[in-house]
Design a protein around this motif. Sequence first.
Motif, PDB file in Angstrom:
ATOM      1  N   THR A   1       1.166  -1.093   0.005  1.00 61.61           N
ATOM      2  CA  THR A   1      -0.036  -0.373   0.005  1.00 61.61           C
ATOM      3  C   THR A   1       0.313   1.405   0.384  1.00 61.61           C
ATOM      4  O   THR A   1       2.018   1.307   0.387  1.00 61.61           O
ATOM      5  CB  THR A   1      -1.454   0.081   1.192  1.00 61.61           C
ATOM      6  OG1 THR A   1       0.256   0.134   2.798  1.00 61.61           O
ATOM      7  CG2 THR A   1      -2.003  -0.559   1.125  1.00 61.61           C
ATOM      8  N   ARG A   2       0.149   2.790  -0.459  1.00 59.23           N
ATOM      9  CA  ARG A   2       0.870   3.969  -0.646  1.00 59.23           C
ATOM     10  C   ARG A   2       0.475   5.099   0.628  1.00 59.23           C
ATOM     11  O   ARG A   2       1.584   5.066   0.650  1.00 59.23           O
ATOM     12  CB  ARG A   2       0.119   4.768  -1.493  1.00 59.23           C
ATOM     13  CG  ARG A   2      -0.128   3.939  -2.713  1.00 59.23           C
ATOM     14  CD  ARG A   2      -0.835   4.861  -3.612  1.00 59.23           C
ATOM     15  NE  ARG A   2      -2.364   4.577  -2.684  1.00 59.23           N
ATOM     16  CZ  ARG A   2      -3.350   6.024  -3.172  1.00 59.23           C
ATOM     17  NH1 ARG A   2      -2.887   6.317  -3.661  1.00 59.23           N
ATOM     18  NH2 ARG A   2      -4.485   5.051  -2.391  1.00 59.23           N
ATOM     19  N   GLU A   3       0.932   3.655   1.798  1.00 60.84           N
ATOM     20  CA  GLU A   3       0.251   4.409   2.848  1.00 60.84           C
ATOM     21  C   GLU A   3       1.886   5.270   3.103  1.00 60.84           C
ATOM     22  O   GLU A   3       2.358   5.922   4.212  1.00 60.84           O
ATOM     23  CB  GLU A   3      -0.601   4.249   4.625  1.00 60.84           C
ATOM     24  CG  GLU A   3      -2.044   3.935   4.198  1.00 60.84           C
ATOM     25  CD  GLU A   3      -2.093   2.174   2.567  1.00 60.84           C
ATOM     26  OE1 GLU A   3      -1.490   1.730   3.307  1.00 60.84           O
ATOM     27  OE2 GLU A   3      -2.269   2.817   2.244  1.00 60.84           O
TER      28      GLU A   3
ATOM     29  N   PRO B   1       5.942   7.202   0.711  1.00 61.51           N
ATOM     30  CA  PRO B   1       6.015   8.625   0.196  1.00 61.51           C
ATOM     31  C   PRO B   1       7.206   9.217   1.447  1.00 61.51           C
ATOM     32  O   PRO B   1       8.142  10.092   1.053  1.00 61.51           O
ATOM     33  CB  PRO B   1       5.593   9.980   0.737  1.00 61.51           C
ATOM     34  CG  PRO B   1       3.967   9.046   0.430  1.00 61.51           C
ATOM     35  CD  PRO B   1       4.021   7.841   1.020  1.00 61.51           C
TER      36      PRO B   1
ATOM     37  N   ARG C   1      -6.056  14.271   4.738  1.00 58.47           N
ATOM     38  CA  ARG C   1      -6.550  14.474   3.856  1.00 58.47           C
ATOM     39  C   ARG C   1      -7.381  16.507   3.776  1.00 58.47           C
ATOM     40  O   ARG C   1      -6.291  16.813   3.259  1.00 58.47           O
ATOM     41  CB  ARG C   1      -7.378  14.356   2.974  1.00 58.47           C
ATOM     42  CG  ARG C   1      -6.890  13.901   1.173  1.00 58.47           C
ATOM     43  CD  ARG C   1      -7.898  12.655   0.600  1.00 58.47           C
ATOM     44  NE  ARG C   1      -9.457  12.123   1.435  1.00 58.47           N
ATOM     45  CZ  ARG C   1      -8.852  11.042   1.676  1.00 58.47           C
ATOM     46  NH1 ARG C   1      -7.600   9.803   1.651  1.00 58.47           N
ATOM     47  NH2 ARG C   1     -10.660  10.335   2.086  1.00 58.47           N
TER      48      ARG C   1
ATOM     49  N   ASP D   1       0.180   8.052   6.456  1.00 57.00           N
ATOM     50  CA  ASP D   1      -0.138   9.134   5.870  1.00 57.00           C
ATOM     51  C   ASP D   1      -1.870   8.465   5.219  1.00 57.00           C
ATOM     52  O   ASP D   1      -2.248   7.794   4.502  1.00 57.00           O
ATOM     53  CB  ASP D   1       0.519   9.010   4.792  1.00 57.00           C
ATOM     54  CG  ASP D   1      -0.325  10.416   3.283  1.00 57.00           C
ATOM     55  OD1 ASP D   1      -0.838  11.217   4.427  1.00 57.00           O
ATOM     56  OD2 ASP D   1       0.724  10.662   2.748  1.00 57.00           O
TER      57      ASP D   1
ATOM     58  N   SER E   1      -4.260  10.077   4.637  1.00 57.81           N
ATOM     59  CA  SER E   1      -4.982  10.249   3.283  1.00 57.81           C
ATOM     60  C   SER E   1      -4.808   9.159   2.338  1.00 57.81           C
ATOM     61  O   SER E   1      -5.641   9.365   0.895  1.00 57.81           O
ATOM     62  CB  SER E   1      -3.766  11.423   3.295  1.00 57.81           C
ATOM     63  OG  SER E   1      -2.685  11.171   2.524  1.00 57.81           O
ATOM     64  N   LYS E   2      -3.724   8.849   2.298  1.00 56.93           N
ATOM     65  CA  LYS E   2      -3.558   7.500   1.095  1.00 56.93           C
ATOM     66  C   LYS E   2      -4.531   6.826   0.906  1.00 56.93           C
ATOM     67  O   LYS E   2      -4.494   6.058   0.267  1.00 56.93           O
ATOM     68  CB  LYS E   2      -2.076   6.777   0.838  1.00 56.93           C
ATOM     69  CG  LYS E   2      -0.857   8.228   0.612  1.00 56.93           C
ATOM     70  CD  LYS E   2      -1.312   9.022  -0.805  1.00 56.93           C
ATOM     71  CE  LYS E   2       0.423   9.341  -0.922  1.00 56.93           C
ATOM     72  NZ  LYS E   2       0.080  10.292  -0.657  1.00 56.93           N
TER      73      LYS E   2
ATOM     74  N   THR F   1      -7.741   4.351   0.918  1.00 60.04           N
ATOM     75  CA  THR F   1      -9.194   4.663  -0.004  1.00 60.04           C
ATOM     76  C   THR F   1      -9.870   3.572   0.423  1.00 60.04           C
ATOM     77  O   THR F   1     -10.030   2.439   1.102  1.00 60.04           O
ATOM     78  CB  THR F   1      -8.636   3.788  -1.087  1.00 60.04           C
ATOM     79  OG1 THR F   1      -7.350   2.998  -0.911  1.00 60.04           O
ATOM     80  CG2 THR F   1      -8.017   5.149  -1.523  1.00 60.04           C
TER      81      THR F   1
END
Lengths: 691, 282
Positions: A546-548, A551, A587, A686, A688-689, A691
């Motif tokens: 996952t992208r959380e 970054p 977000r 994070d 906000s990432k 979903t």
Amino acid sequence: MSDLLIEILTEELPARFVDNARAQLVEHVTTHLDESFIVHGDIRGFSTPRRLVVLARNVKEQTEARTMEAKGPARASSYDAQGSPTPALLGFCRGQGVDPADTYTVDVADKSYIYARKTVAGQKSSELVEAFLPRLPHEITFPKMMHWEESGFQFARPIRGLLALLGVEVLHWEIAGVQSSNTTFGLRVGKPKPITVASPEDYMRRLREAFVIVDPAERRRLIEKQADKLLKPLGFKLGDNMSDLLDEVVNLVEYPSVFLGDLPKIATELPESVVRSVLQQQMHSFLVYDQNGNVVPHFLSVRNGLTDFIDIVRRGNESVAKARLLDAAFFIQEDMREPLEAYVGRLDTLIFMDKLGTMAAKTLRLERLAACTTVYASVTPEEEATLFAAAHLSKADLATSMVKEYTSLQGEIGGVYLSRAGGSPDIVSAIREQYVPRSPSEDIPATRVGRLLGIIDKVDTLTGILATGFNPSGSEDPYGLRRAGNGIVRTIVESRESVDLEILVKKAVEGYQATGSLPHPEDLQQKVLDYLKGRITQYFKEKQLTREFAPLEYLPLVELGSIPERMQALHEAAGGAVLVTLADSHRRIQNITKGLPAATSLPADLLLTDPEELVLRQSAEAAAPRILQFLAVRKYPEAIRTCEELAVPVTVFFDRILVMATDERVRSARLLLLCYLKYILGLVCDYSKLT
Amino acid sequence: MNFEEMVSKLERFWEDEGCTRLFPYDQEVGAGTLSPYTFLRVLGRKPWKAVYVQPSRRPADGRYGENPNRLYMHHQLQVIIKPPTTDIQDTYLRSLYLLGLKPAEHDIRFVEDNWETPVLGAAGVGWEVWLDGMEVTQFTYFQQAGGQEVPVVAVEITYGLERLAMFVQEKKNVYELEWHEGVTYGDLRQQVERENSIYSFEQADIEALVTMFDLCEKESQRMIDKKLITPAYEYLLKCSHTFNILDARGTVGVSQRMAYLARVRRLAYGCADLYLENENHE
């Protein structure tokens, strides 16, 4: 319908190039057929060390007639004041072979253009194929190319024959002075005899008769089957992870015949890694194991050719194996006249890398890095001592005759020598594991000190390469930069090790300064960290995680090893309604504070008056120390739950409070509060990432 | 088949293929490639076909005459064909059959091996040829020489004569090879190997060799300036061999080593430039 067969016959291609070249050939032939509007069936590639082959089934002899639209000049410039066609229009029509009267107008984005529709008659596929055939060899690229005749054409090895058949029709083409024909050659045995080929099916049959199996998958199956037949009755088997070697061997033979050879007695006295290197790397042969996984005194090898007289081939290979193993035994015996420590003193005769000084200097740097124990969380004094001792000896084996002869045994040989001399098993395993993982499929080091030694060695290498001004780009990795970067990331993430990369990199840069070789020191620390961050992002992308965490905007690099656990915790929390609200809140916070730095604390006199903002401040300040505490002891589910407590106050805040108040002091107080929340939440992930 | 018969057969074979048979170059070289018959002749566009035996000295490989495979000096049979014929691989294979090797009885392979001699700015791509697993030949298409891309490719076929003879005579120890009826390789070479190993590992006078290198380098450069290619190149060869002894003696540090190689390379480039200049004048 006919089949299309294309063969490029060459001198022996490097085995490592063959699979890729075959894939390129298939791809280009497919593209050319499609772009020529030739209807075709299945397309398959074949290859041997001496030929690249493609077979397209059910190729239609003719292409269909089709209509084509061509865009011409703007309508405004197509007719003059009298309404007569201008030279621009006439030129276009001539080019397309249509009458100006048959053109029509199409509006494209407010502008009118002349268009012509023309019918292209069906063409003979053979002519279309002949048109693209000479381009094919130009389109195949290899990692290393050569030229051999006057035209200067480049390929991996000289092309010696060209063949293309569409059904029974022989197609004509030419490249690098070679004319196509309807002949090919079989396995090299004695005087070469040309084989005349009547059709694609005939090609496969004739070559098989001439002891060439063009399908690499079939050769692989044959090798496996023959090996099985030899080994099974004896209760033996091949080792695990033999796939790469098997791929290589498949591309070294046109007609495989497997045989079992005997290893000399000396093999039992040598370390298994040495015997494996000699057999696998130098002789492209396989070690053989019993059912308990112990090496037995045999090896399995593949002859290029028939089983006739295979005993002669076997005896030849046995004596080569014996000579090489004796050579290795001689080196080991000579090397071991002195302790491993003695070789540390000779490292000043070995260059680490161009412009980067000697291996002696590298050793000094590794020792310095090993001593920076603040970088590694919770190392015991014993681990610290082992790491330092291992760093000191880590490169010594590079000065031994054995590693000079068998470079791939670096690390391994140091470990073997130290172990045979009665060295500490912990230091031995660290020295052995320092270069691991060498490939994406290899596991990371099993011991903690091995992992740490590997990490500092790779950080030092990475820093050095970037210090030479080398700019990593493209798919090439000439200095092993990417391998080093990936090794660091994988080792930390997969072992959950806590390593402060920022400090480690800083120390690595200082190490080069101290040893006096740093050609390009500008922004080096940042360059190395940026490179590592790039590898981290890539790692998580490739793992499709996952992208959380990708970054790493807030997450300090020291937390790299905690990412899998954080992900697990997040995974368990996922689906809860609160987490959804929290994600939404994060977000909104990020959007409104875009460009503002995260705030690690709030001033006491912050101008907040409305109840909702006071509640939020209170909740945040209450949550922050608990979150930090949970993170410190790696209790991620608890940290997430504490973050979740903030979801409601944030939602209420956004519902009731206008952040962008007209009074500037009020506005900046509210923004600062949100920047503080950005910091607290970001410590965990994070959201906000999500979903 | 004894050693000298094997060599004669191979030489005769390549003579019949149109190669000029030459005598070994009368100076110490590390490999057949360093002979001017190869290094200079592969430059430029002029065709060239030659075969010659070249004793090759590698001081660091000396083993006091005690190792069955490693030698201070071994013998290469060097074949240079420029430009290469299209059936050069088959021609080479026929030369092996001539030595009594029956193709159906062996596994002969061309295994990727690219070669470079940085000291000459020379590089090529090709194979080592395996005979039932044993490397017996280096087969190379020259791509660069004297630091430049070659305009016409030459193929270099280098037979390791001791290896090949050990295969043909089925001997495990090089010193047991029969050179001439009743005369072994050991009779002729073992003492020489021992002495040269002692010299290059233990006795070589470092200071004298360093001076010799300097003198030979100077003389080579002087001859380059006078545009006399042959003496310039011959002094380069002396530099190269002197350096190889110093290297074997274990006294050359890393940076020194790079510097020595660069000095030899500069001479090599100078000779190559002169040779090409000459060819362009003709």
